[in-house]
Design a protein around this motif. Structure first.
Motif, PDB file in Angstrom:
ATOM      1  N   LEU A 212     -24.727 -24.616 -11.946  1.00  0.00           N
ATOM      2  CA  LEU A 212     -23.708 -24.698 -10.903  1.00  0.00           C
ATOM      3  C   LEU A 212     -23.089 -23.344 -10.622  1.00  0.00           C
ATOM      4  N   ASP A 213     -22.656 -23.176  -9.381  1.00  0.00           N
ATOM      5  CA  ASP A 213     -21.904 -21.995  -8.970  1.00  0.00           C
ATOM      6  C   ASP A 213     -20.657 -21.806  -9.815  1.00  0.00           C
ATOM      7  N   THR A 214     -20.066 -22.943 -10.186  1.00  0.00           N
ATOM      8  CA  THR A 214     -18.794 -22.917 -10.895  1.00  0.00           C
ATOM      9  C   THR A 214     -18.978 -23.518 -12.285  1.00  0.00           C
ATOM     10  N   PHE A 217     -16.148 -23.314 -14.964  1.00  0.00           N
ATOM     11  CA  PHE A 217     -15.009 -24.124 -14.538  1.00  0.00           C
ATOM     12  C   PHE A 217     -15.312 -25.609 -14.733  1.00  0.00           C
ATOM     13  N   PHE A 218     -16.543 -25.980 -14.386  1.00  0.00           N
ATOM     14  CA  PHE A 218     -16.983 -27.369 -14.582  1.00  0.00           C
ATOM     15  C   PHE A 218     -16.860 -27.756 -16.045  1.00  0.00           C
ATOM     16  N   ALA A 221     -13.440 -28.328 -17.075  1.00  0.00           N
ATOM     17  CA  ALA A 221     -12.868 -29.542 -16.482  1.00  0.00           C
ATOM     18  C   ALA A 221     -13.319 -30.795 -17.218  1.00  0.00           C
ATOM     19  N   GLY A 272     -18.198 -11.245 -14.041  1.00  0.00           N
ATOM     20  CA  GLY A 272     -17.966 -11.278 -12.602  1.00  0.00           C
ATOM     21  C   GLY A 272     -18.547 -12.497 -11.934  1.00  0.00           C
ATOM     22  N   SER A 273     -18.746 -13.584 -12.687  1.00  0.00           N
ATOM     23  CA  SER A 273     -19.309 -14.796 -12.087  1.00  0.00           C
ATOM     24  C   SER A 273     -18.934 -16.000 -12.932  1.00  0.00           C
ATOM     25  N   LEU A 274     -18.845 -17.147 -12.248  1.00  0.00           N
ATOM     26  CA  LEU A 274     -18.570 -18.393 -12.963  1.00  0.00           C
ATOM     27  C   LEU A 274     -19.866 -19.119 -13.307  1.00  0.00           C
ATOM     28  N   ASP A 278     -25.673 -16.310 -14.589  1.00  0.00           N
ATOM     29  CA  ASP A 278     -25.229 -14.943 -14.315  1.00  0.00           C
ATOM     30  C   ASP A 278     -24.556 -14.329 -15.530  1.00  0.00           C
TER      31      ASP A 278
ATOM     32  N   ASP B  54     -17.303 -27.760  -4.403  1.00  0.00           N
ATOM     33  CA  ASP B  54     -17.377 -28.008  -5.855  1.00  0.00           C
ATOM     34  C   ASP B  54     -16.115 -27.534  -6.556  1.00  0.00           C
ATOM     35  N   PHE B  55     -15.547 -26.417  -6.089  1.00  0.00           N
ATOM     36  CA  PHE B  55     -14.351 -25.921  -6.780  1.00  0.00           C
ATOM     37  C   PHE B  55     -13.227 -26.944  -6.697  1.00  0.00           C
ATOM     38  N   PHE B  58     -14.008 -29.984  -8.991  1.00  0.00           N
ATOM     39  CA  PHE B  58     -13.787 -29.759 -10.418  1.00  0.00           C
ATOM     40  C   PHE B  58     -12.309 -29.546 -10.721  1.00  0.00           C
ATOM     41  N   ILE B  61     -10.940 -32.875 -11.217  1.00  0.00           N
ATOM     42  CA  ILE B  61     -11.202 -33.389 -12.562  1.00  0.00           C
ATOM     43  C   ILE B  61     -10.294 -32.711 -13.577  1.00  0.00           C
ATOM     44  N   LEU B  62     -10.211 -31.385 -13.493  1.00  0.00           N
ATOM     45  CA  LEU B  62      -9.447 -30.637 -14.494  1.00  0.00           C
ATOM     46  C   LEU B  62      -7.970 -30.999 -14.452  1.00  0.00           C
ATOM     47  N   GLY B 134     -22.103 -20.067  -2.792  1.00  0.00           N
ATOM     48  CA  GLY B 134     -21.201 -18.925  -2.749  1.00  0.00           C
ATOM     49  C   GLY B 134     -19.865 -19.237  -2.114  1.00  0.00           C
ATOM     50  N   THR B 136     -17.417 -20.742  -3.489  1.00  0.00           N
ATOM     51  CA  THR B 136     -16.362 -20.477  -4.461  1.00  0.00           C
ATOM     52  C   THR B 136     -16.006 -18.993  -4.480  1.00  0.00           C
ATOM     53  N   ARG B 137     -17.063 -18.150  -4.376  1.00  0.00           N
ATOM     54  CA  ARG B 137     -16.830 -16.704  -4.339  1.00  0.00           C
ATOM     55  C   ARG B 137     -15.972 -16.339  -3.124  1.00  0.00           C
TER      56      ARG B 137
END
Lengths: 464, 177
Positions: A212-214, A217-218, A221, A272-274, A278, B54-55, B58, B61-62, B134, B136-137
């Motif tokens: 995932l991109d995040t 964070f996922f 959570a 520099g990435s979630l 990366d 997605d951010f 989540f 959820i958080l 991208g 989220t970025r």
């Protein structure tokens, strides 16, 4: 009256402090007898239901693994564009389930052996004894293994598991039946979905259920979902010890999310990435072990220590195992659970141990990089080559690195459990809010300043 | 994802968020209501994820499941051990309440049925640009450039709330303030 503790005389009009005092008095009342309903062997059914999807999805996953290794072009078409994600998702579910089962089986065995050896005992030794051997050279009585050989009780957990499955499935009569049944499922689901962002390796392409991109964070959570399962268990059991355990779990897990989040952020700032892949990619392949985030700055080292200790609290391991403190609460939130329901809590606990260890390995210990510069360069090159052999070797090394590092951290989790006495609740909260939280803020600010000062890390700045 | 699959997943999450919400006000037990909330919040998180946010999903959820719901359950369990049964609404109150509900329901139904894109569900749900990787970025860089002032104001407000909560909760605040 249905529902837990229906007989407690508690009016709703009192002030909260007074009401709390009465709750505690009533909970400590020794005349709280519990009756049970149950059926023998029911624990077997959920287990048996697993087999059909395992077989169907297993075949597809095997095919995808062949494609992944050989770099064959995938079949395309309208049907497969819809069916592949579905089948792949189902397949990953089963890969993770099987992994959790086998890992837990051997982690339980390992825990017993580690604790035994730390206390000068031998632990389980007998189950799985092999009678008879294979002769290599009969004339000199030279055998492949001794005539009667027990490989250190290697099947002990299998025996225990079979016993648990065959046990009667008891539910307290006054329990909140549906919440009681759902609780282990919710707890296990919380741990299970955090496996989504745990890589098995990432050498050829990211072999992660969902990159995932995040991702980080996922992970932060979903780890808290387990706490809800624990609270459900404690509340539905109609048992004072279970309720105390659930309350402790809620306090502890919610508080420790803060230092864990700060430790994560420090690593995220460095990469520099979630995204998990990366973050690992930023830790290699040059400079070997020096590129790992633990050695990147003193702040990241501190963040790793904070994360490791906090993760013990997050998955309720000793010395922070207050929610199930055996000497005070019988066994805390799962006091009333037996049979397969109990073992699902157990599976969740051991899966959580692996998950937090694997995430520490990925964020701070270089993930699938081995830390030996030539090997890492080989891994990086193998991804580009077409030969089956280097690709196979690279995948093997990657999986070995990720799982090996995680297992070493799991060993330290176990060693900590059998070394330190259980902390008191106020000590646990003190450690979280007055030690880890300020130091976590320090690592975040310091780590950010360090990244601005030495762009790309000190090995690059010093060694060129 | 094809349209049918998209619609199927949408209705799954929609049911997951609506059915527990109904159960919350139909049911009479506060703790059960709190547990039903888990389904509603998870359903909303699923809807956000489906829209490519997605951010946001989540965060849902958080913050809501991991933080607020746990604290809510903690509070409910700590203060009231007996199932707190909410009294039935008296008949005199039921009539105006029923009128208000029906009126609101009709109003919302009229608005929703007239809205563009209700027939083409998947198209109206696919927000342009949000599903691209991208996002989220982008969100992060926007928060620290264009929207830095609201972001900082929000963080200061939260800090003030935190300090205030610590002041209220500190030992002996009731006796000698």
């Amino acid at each position: 009256m249905t529902g837990p503790a229906g007989s407690l005389p508690l009016s709703t009009g009192r002030g909260s402090r007074e009401a709390t005092a009465i709750v505690y008095q009533e909970l400590l009342n020794p005349h709280h007898a519990q009756t049970y309903t149950g059926r023998a062997y029911w624990g077997l059914f959920p287990f048996a239901a697993l087999f059909v999807p395992v077989l169907t999805a297993g075949l597809f996953v095997a095919w995808e693994a062949v494609v992944h290794l050989t770099g064959l072009t995938r079949t395309t078409g309208e049907f497969w564009s819809v069916a592949r994600p579905l089948l792949l998702g189902l397949g990953w579910v089963h890969v993770i389930l099987i992994f959790i089962t086998i890992f837990s089986m051997y982690a339980v065995w390992m825990e017993r052996k580690v604790s035994a050896h730390m206390q000068c005992r031998t632990g389980p030794m007998e189950v799985g004894r092999i009678q008879g051997s294979i002769f290599l050279w009969k004339r000199f009585n030279f055998r492949l293994w001794p005539k009667s050989w027990s490989p250190h009780g290697w099947l002990q957990t299998l025996a225990d598991g079979l016993k648990l499955m065959a046990k009667e499935d008891l539910i307290p009569k006054d329990a909140d039946r549906w919440i009681f049944i759902l609780a282990p499922i919710v707890a296990f689901t919380g741990v299970f979905i955090s496996f989504l962002v745990i890589p098995f390796h990432g050498v050829l392409s990211s072999f992660i259920p969902a990159d995932l991109d995040t991702g980080v964070f996922f992970f932060a959570a979903v780890t808290s979902i387990e706490a809800i399962g624990v609270i459900m268990a404690g509340w539905a059991s109609n048992n004072k010890w279970a309720l105390f355990g659930a309350m402790r779990a809620a306090t502890q897990v919610v508080s420790y999310e803060l230092p864990i989040g700060l430790a994560f952020l420090t690593a995220v700032v460095a990469a520099g990435s979630l995204r998990v892949s990366d973050i690992v990619a930023a830790q290699g392949p040059d400079y070997g072990m020096l590129a790992w985030f633990v050695f990147r700055s003193p702040f990241l080292l501190l963040a790793f220590v904070i994360y490791f200790i906090s993760s013990l609290a997050e998955c309720k391991r000793a010395p922070f195992d207050l929610p199930e403190a055996e000497s005070e609460l019988i066994s805390g939130f799962h006091t009333e659970y037996s049979s397969m329901r109990f073992s699902i809590f157990f599976l969740a606990e051991y899966a959580a141990m692996y998950v937090v260890a694997a995430f520490a390995a990925v964020l701070f210990l270089g993930g699938w990089w081995t830390g030996i510069a030539p090997v890492d360069h080989f891994l990086a090159d193998a991804a580009k080559s077409d030969g089956l052999l280097p690709r196979l070797a690279a995948v093997g090394i990657g999986v070995f690195a990720v799982v090996g590092k995680s297992m070493i951290l799991v060993f330290f989790q176990m060693a900590a459990r059998w070394t330190y006495p259980r902390a008191r609740l106020d000590q646990v909260m003190y450690l979280c809010l007055k030690v880890f939280l300020p130091f976590g803020l320090l690592t975040l600010v310091g780590g950010t300043a360090w990244e601005l000062w030495l762009e790309g890390g000190w090995p690059k700045a010093l060694l060129g | 994802m094809s349209d049918t699959a998209f619609a199927a997943v949408f209705y799954l999450f929609a049911a997951l968020s609506v059915v527990p919400a109904i159960m919350i006000f139909v049911g009479r037990d506060v703790v059960h209501g709190a547990f039903w909330l888990l389904g509603t919040l998870a359903g909303f998180a699923g809807l956000y994820l489906m829209l490519g946010a997605d951010f946001l999903g989540f965060t849902q959820i958080l913050v809501y499941i991991g933080g607020i719901l746990v604290l809510l359950l903690f509070g409910v369990m700590l203060t009231q051990r007996t199932p707190v049964l909410l009294g039935r609404t008296r008949a005199a109150r039921a009539i105006p309440a029923g009128i208000a509900t029906v009126a609101l329901g009709l109003f919302l139904a009229k608005k929703l049925i007239g809205a563009p894109g209700m027939s083409r569900l998947s198209e109206s749900l696919k927000v342009k640009g949000a599903t691209e990787p991208g996002a989220t970025r982008e969100l992060g860089s926007l928060l620290l450039t264009d929207y830095i002032l609201p972001f900082e104001i929000a963080s200061v407000v939260l800090l003030a709330a935190l300090v205030g909560a610590a002041y209220v909760a500190r030992r002996g605040s009731g006796e000698n303030p």
